[in-house]
Design an enzyme around this catalytic site. Structure first.
Site, PDB file in Angstrom:
ATOM      1  N   ASN A 223       5.955   6.322 -13.185  1.00  0.00           N
ATOM      2  CA  ASN A 223       6.681   7.562 -13.431  1.00  0.00           C
ATOM      3  C   ASN A 223       8.147   7.198 -13.641  1.00  0.00           C
ATOM      4  OD1 ASN A 223       4.376   9.214 -12.977  1.00  0.00           O
ATOM      5  ND2 ASN A 223       4.656   8.985 -10.765  1.00  0.00           N
TER       6      ASN A 223
ATOM      7  N   VAL B 106      11.034   7.801  -6.152  1.00  0.00           N
ATOM      8  CA  VAL B 106      11.772   6.642  -5.625  1.00  0.00           C
ATOM      9  C   VAL B 106      12.376   5.894  -6.820  1.00  0.00           C
ATOM     10  CG1 VAL B 106      11.662   4.518  -4.273  1.00  0.00           C
ATOM     11  CG2 VAL B 106      10.198   6.460  -3.649  1.00  0.00           C
TER      12      VAL B 106
ATOM     13  N   HIS C 167       1.986   2.401  -9.998  1.00  0.00           N
ATOM     14  CA  HIS C 167       0.887   2.815  -9.123  1.00  0.00           C
ATOM     15  C   HIS C 167      -0.397   2.182  -9.653  1.00  0.00           C
ATOM     16  CE1 HIS C 167       3.128   6.315  -7.274  1.00  0.00           C
ATOM     17  NE2 HIS C 167       3.812   6.181  -8.393  1.00  0.00           N
TER      18      HIS C 167
ATOM     19  N   HIS D 196       8.369   1.055 -10.171  1.00  0.00           N
ATOM     20  CA  HIS D 196       7.120   0.695  -9.511  1.00  0.00           C
ATOM     21  C   HIS D 196       5.956   1.215 -10.336  1.00  0.00           C
ATOM     22  CE1 HIS D 196       8.510   4.572  -7.954  1.00  0.00           C
ATOM     23  NE2 HIS D 196       7.237   4.919  -7.850  1.00  0.00           N
TER      24      HIS D 196
ATOM     25  N   ARG E 219       0.855  -1.189   0.000  1.00  0.00           N
ATOM     26  CA  ARG E 219       0.000   0.000   0.000  1.00  0.00           C
ATOM     27  C   ARG E 219       0.888   1.234   0.000  1.00  0.00           C
ATOM     28  NH1 ARG E 219      -4.987  -1.633   0.350  1.00  0.00           N
ATOM     29  NH2 ARG E 219      -5.385  -3.586   1.437  1.00  0.00           N
ATOM     30  N   ASP E 220       0.508   2.229  -0.812  1.00  0.00           N
ATOM     31  CA  ASP E 220       1.249   3.489  -0.843  1.00  0.00           C
ATOM     32  C   ASP E 220       1.067   4.195   0.500  1.00  0.00           C
ATOM     33  OD1 ASP E 220       2.347   5.510  -3.355  1.00  0.00           O
ATOM     34  OD2 ASP E 220       1.846   6.427  -1.425  1.00  0.00           O
TER      35      ASP E 220
HETATM   36  P1  DGP Z   1       6.855   8.065  -7.505  1.00  0.00           P
HETATM   37  O1  DGP Z   1       6.705   9.496  -7.076  1.00  0.00           O
HETATM   38  O2  DGP Z   1       6.124   7.730  -8.776  1.00  0.00           O
HETATM   39  O3  DGP Z   1       8.310   7.636  -7.518  1.00  0.00           O
HETATM   40  O4  DGP Z   1       6.117   7.211  -6.388  1.00  0.00           O
HETATM   41  C1  DGP Z   1       6.679   6.906  -5.161  1.00  0.00           C
HETATM   42  C2  DGP Z   1       5.555   6.524  -4.247  1.00  0.00           C
HETATM   43  O5  DGP Z   1       6.119   5.862  -3.132  1.00  0.00           O
HETATM   44  C3  DGP Z   1       4.776   7.708  -3.695  1.00  0.00           C
HETATM   45  O6  DGP Z   1       3.395   7.605  -4.094  1.00  0.00           O
HETATM   46  C4  DGP Z   1       4.878   7.583  -2.190  1.00  0.00           C
HETATM   47  C5  DGP Z   1       5.376   6.177  -1.989  1.00  0.00           C
HETATM   48  N1  DGP Z   1       6.284   6.010  -0.862  1.00  0.00           N
HETATM   49  C6  DGP Z   1       7.367   6.771  -0.559  1.00  0.00           C
HETATM   50  N2  DGP Z   1       7.970   6.299   0.538  1.00  0.00           N
HETATM   51  C7  DGP Z   1       7.247   5.218   0.943  1.00  0.00           C
HETATM   52  C8  DGP Z   1       7.371   4.311   2.031  1.00  0.00           C
HETATM   53  O7  DGP Z   1       8.277   4.371   2.859  1.00  0.00           O
HETATM   54  N3  DGP Z   1       6.422   3.329   2.125  1.00  0.00           N
HETATM   55  C9  DGP Z   1       5.389   3.207   1.212  1.00  0.00           C
HETATM   56  N4  DGP Z   1       4.527   2.222   1.413  1.00  0.00           N
HETATM   57  N5  DGP Z   1       5.252   4.052   0.173  1.00  0.00           N
HETATM   58  C10 DGP Z   1       6.167   5.037   0.043  1.00  0.00           C
END
Ligand code: DGP
Length: 116
Positions: A89, A98, A104, A102, A31-32
């Protein structure tokens, strides 16, 4: 291959907590932490791949699995019929924050197009 400096590699290794919704030998889904829709999951390869810009034909098995898992998760979340978005992205212009590939999986509300 994993990268010790990569947040998602550390989540996959169990060093950073996350809410896992799927795990197999190629792909995990969590989960995000900052959901942008009622359903907001992140699907990623176990292997450290920086972004979609690095993908090659060798990634076919992982990508096939990832898309099948995404469809399963969408059905399980009851968003498959109404619709969902599966988006990655890649790089700074796309807003990738990140640097571990990945996707979404977003659903549960209507979404605009084009994305900002
Ligand atoms: P992007 O911006 O497309 O690289 O998406 C990165 C996503 O990762 C963003 O929606 C927030 C999520 N995210 C960042 N840090 C963490 C974390 O520590 N745990 C989880 N579950 N999600 C995270």
């Amino acid at each position: 291959m994993t990268d010790n400096d990569c947040l998602f590699c550390r989540i996959i290794a169990g060093e950073v907590p996350a809410d896992f919704v799927h795990q197999d030998d190629l792909v995990v889904a969590i989960r995000d932490v900052s959901p942008k829709a009622p359903t907001h999951l992140l699907l990623m390869p176990r292997e450290h791949v920086v972004s979609a810009a690095e993908l090659t034909d060798a990634h076919r098995p992982m990508l096939g699995r990832l898309f099948a898992v995404a469809a399963d998760l969408a059905r399980n979340a009851d968003i498959a019929e109404r619709g969902f978005r599966l988006v990655t992205n890649a790089g700074p212009d796309a807003g990738q924050s990140v640097p571990h590939l990945h996707f979404h999986l977003l659903g549960g509300r209507s979404m605009g197009w084009p994305p900002g």
